[in-house]
Design an enzyme around this catalytic site. Structure first.
Site, short mmCIF file in Angstrom:
data_model
loop_
_atom_site.label_atom_id
_atom_site.label_comp_id
_atom_site.label_asym_id
_atom_site.label_seq_id
_atom_site.Cartn_x
_atom_site.Cartn_y
_atom_site.Cartn_z
N SER A 1 -4.19 23.16 4.98
CA SER A 1 -4.02 21.89 5.67
C SER A 1 -2.95 22.05 6.74
CB SER A 1 -3.58 20.84 4.65
OG SER A 1 -3.05 19.72 5.31
N SER A 2 -3.03 21.20 7.75
CA SER A 2 -2.04 21.30 8.84
C SER A 2 -0.64 20.90 8.37
CB SER A 2 -2.46 20.41 10.01
OG SER A 2 -2.61 19.09 9.57
N CYS A 3 -0.52 20.29 7.18
CA CYS A 3 0.81 19.89 6.70
C CYS A 3 1.64 21.07 6.22
CB CYS A 3 0.71 18.83 5.61
SG CYS A 3 0.07 19.49 4.09
N TYR B 1 2.53 19.10 -1.87
CA TYR B 1 1.17 19.52 -1.52
C TYR B 1 1.22 20.70 -0.54
CZ TYR B 1 -3.39 18.69 0.79
OH TYR B 1 -4.64 18.79 1.33
N LYS C 1 -0.25 24.57 -0.80
CA LYS C 1 -1.20 25.11 0.20
C LYS C 1 -0.67 26.40 0.83
CE LYS C 1 -4.58 22.26 -0.07
NZ LYS C 1 -5.88 22.76 -0.49
N HIS D 1 -6.36 8.11 3.58
CA HIS D 1 -5.71 8.49 4.82
C HIS D 1 -5.84 7.34 5.83
CE1 HIS D 1 -6.43 12.78 3.34
NE2 HIS D 1 -5.12 12.63 3.41
N1 LIG Z 1 -9.33 15.19 4.06
C1 LIG Z 1 -8.55 15.72 4.99
O1 LIG Z 1 -8.16 15.06 5.97
C2 LIG Z 1 -8.14 17.16 4.92
C3 LIG Z 1 -7.36 17.68 5.96
C4 LIG Z 1 -6.96 18.99 5.90
C5 LIG Z 1 -7.34 19.78 4.84
N2 LIG Z 1 -8.08 19.28 3.85
C6 LIG Z 1 -8.42 20.17 2.72
O2 LIG Z 1 -9.78 20.19 2.44
C7 LIG Z 1 -10.00 20.35 1.06
C8 LIG Z 1 -10.92 19.26 0.53
O3 LIG Z 1 -10.37 17.99 0.83
P1 LIG Z 1 -11.24 16.65 0.73
O4 LIG Z 1 -10.69 15.73 1.74
O5 LIG Z 1 -12.69 16.99 0.73
O6 LIG Z 1 -10.79 16.10 -0.70
P2 LIG Z 1 -11.61 15.15 -1.70
O7 LIG Z 1 -12.58 14.31 -0.95
O8 LIG Z 1 -10.59 14.49 -2.54
O9 LIG Z 1 -12.43 16.19 -2.56
C9 LIG Z 1 -11.82 17.05 -3.44
C10 LIG Z 1 -12.83 17.54 -4.43
O10 LIG Z 1 -12.17 18.41 -5.36
C11 LIG Z 1 -12.55 18.04 -6.67
N3 LIG Z 1 -11.47 18.33 -7.59
C12 LIG Z 1 -10.17 17.89 -7.53
N4 LIG Z 1 -9.48 18.33 -8.58
C13 LIG Z 1 -10.35 19.06 -9.33
C14 LIG Z 1 -10.24 19.76 -10.54
N5 LIG Z 1 -9.08 19.79 -11.19
N6 LIG Z 1 -11.34 20.39 -11.03
C15 LIG Z 1 -12.52 20.35 -10.39
N7 LIG Z 1 -12.68 19.70 -9.22
C16 LIG Z 1 -11.62 19.06 -8.69
C17 LIG Z 1 -12.78 16.55 -6.60
O11 LIG Z 1 -13.57 16.16 -7.70
P3 LIG Z 1 -13.32 14.70 -8.36
O12 LIG Z 1 -13.59 13.72 -7.26
O13 LIG Z 1 -14.30 14.65 -9.48
O14 LIG Z 1 -11.88 14.68 -8.79
C18 LIG Z 1 -13.48 16.43 -5.26
O15 LIG Z 1 -14.85 16.70 -5.38
C19 LIG Z 1 -8.62 20.34 0.42
O16 LIG Z 1 -8.20 21.64 0.18
C20 LIG Z 1 -7.74 19.71 1.45
O17 LIG Z 1 -6.44 20.21 1.36
C21 LIG Z 1 -8.51 17.98 3.84
#
Ligand SMILES: NC(=O)c1ccc[n+]([C@@H]2O[C@H](COP(=O)([O-])OP(=O)(O)OC[C@H]3O[C@@H](n4cnc5c(N)ncnc54)[C@H](OP(=O)(O)O)[C@@H]3O)[C@@H](O)[C@H]2O)c1
Length: 313
Positions: A108-110, A137, A141, A180
């Protein structure tokens, strides 16, 4: 790249994971493996080990993580650092042990210092203090990225890391406690329109600038890099331009059709004044985003409306 390869998308139910599955299917990948959290709890090391042993996975997109906004990070620091360290350590280590050919880690950019020069280049990593509101977090990362580099160096494990900017799109989290800024704005404007309210209150001064990338563009970049990028150096993935929160809120207001006014609650934290990624490393590989912010917000609002209709009355 072999389109029959067994590809595990960890976190396929999330914003990024679901976009990855859509993009992989579109790209002809026919052997995509997914597990819900109920089926495979990724913080459980033995369960993750057993999964990789059995499933003969060849590629991994590690998009499972505990994710949230400023409020969630601030309220649950222990959960954020523990869950993310456990998930990524388990998946990277078991992936390596069971001969995964390539793994893509989503950071992540953070991870970059709070006062990094803008636009933020990958070389700014570990050059200054982090933004305190989400340091738990961010530290996890950074450890994930470093673990990918260490496993490449010591074991020759083909792990790459990407650092996306703020993402949005279909499948986003619209829960105001944990969401967010963009989905929170969409929901607030939509509900205010429905109630006939005269104003929507936006957190902070509205002056900070942020960058937003549609998740389908992000998924496209992930597959692009999985197919051709082979380096320990992390890659920023962003849109390339940022926007003031005030302007963003205005686009959301127009898209949703809320006719009241936007006011800004200056007592709430703004976070860093500006955050824009330097995406020259990715662009030099030949990739560029395609979905404009207006198009992306309109599509996200459409998805939000459909998901609301799908909820039981
Ligand atoms: N969203 C953003 O703006 C953003 C920006 C930069 C980077 N990222 C990165 O992109 C990645 C995905 O982010 P996202 O936004 O898609 O998040 P998200 O929508 O919250 O999805 C996360 C997924 O991970 C699963 N998960 C979480 N804890 C788990 C565990 N203990 N065991 C199995 N599955 C688990 C969740 O399942 P459940 O729903 O069942 O818990 C969900 O399907 C992350 O690494 C994040 O750091 C996201």
């Amino acid at each position: 790249m072999n389109k029959d390869a067994r590809v595990f998308v960890a976190g396929h139910g999330g914003l990024v994971g679901s976009a990855l599955v859509r993009r992989l299917r579109l790209g002809g990948y026919s052997n995509i493996v997914t597990r819900s959290r109920k089926e495979l709890e990724l913080t459980h090391q033995a369960a993750v080990e057993a999964f990789f042993k059995l499933e003969k996975i060849e590629q991994v997109y590690l998009a499972a993580a505990k994710v949230g906004g400023i409020h969630a990070n601030d309220t649950y620091p222990a959960d954020f650092i523990r869950d993310n360290l456990q998930i990524q350590s388990n998946v990277i280590d078991s992936g390596h042990r069971h001969r995964v050919k390539k793994l893509l880690f989503l950071g992540s950019s953070c991870i970059y210092p709070q006062l990094a020069p803008q636009p933020i280049s990958e070389d700014c990593l570990l050059t200054g203090p982090l933004e305190p509101t989400n340091e738990w977090y961010a530290i996890a990362k950074i450890a994930g990225l470093k673990m990918c580099q260490a496993y490449r160096r010591q074991y020759g494990f083909n792990a790459i890391s990407i650092m996306p900017t703020n993402l949005y799109g279909p499948g986003d989290n619209f829960d105001l406690q944990t969401s967010h800024v963009l989905p929170a704005l969409i929901r607030k404007c939509h509900e205010a329109k429905q109630r006939g309210d005269e104003e929507v209150v936006v957190w902070g001064t509205g002056t900070p600038h942020r960058e937003f990338l549609h998740v389908d563009d992000l998924a496209d970049a992930c597959v692009f890099l999985m197919e051709r990028y082979e380096s320990a150096d992390p890659v920023n993935v962003g849109w390339g331009k940022d926007i003031a929160i005030r302007e963003l809120a205005e686009i959301v207001r127009e898209t949703v059709g809320f006719t009241g006014r936007l006011t800004f609650d200056r007592s709430k934290p703004d976070g860093v004044p500006r955050k824009l990624l330097d995406t020259s490393r990715l662009r030099s590989q030949g990739w560029a985003p395609r979905i404009s912010l207006r198009q992306g917000i309109a599509a996200t609002y459409e998805w939000y409306l459909k998901s609301q209709q799908a909820l039981p009355a």
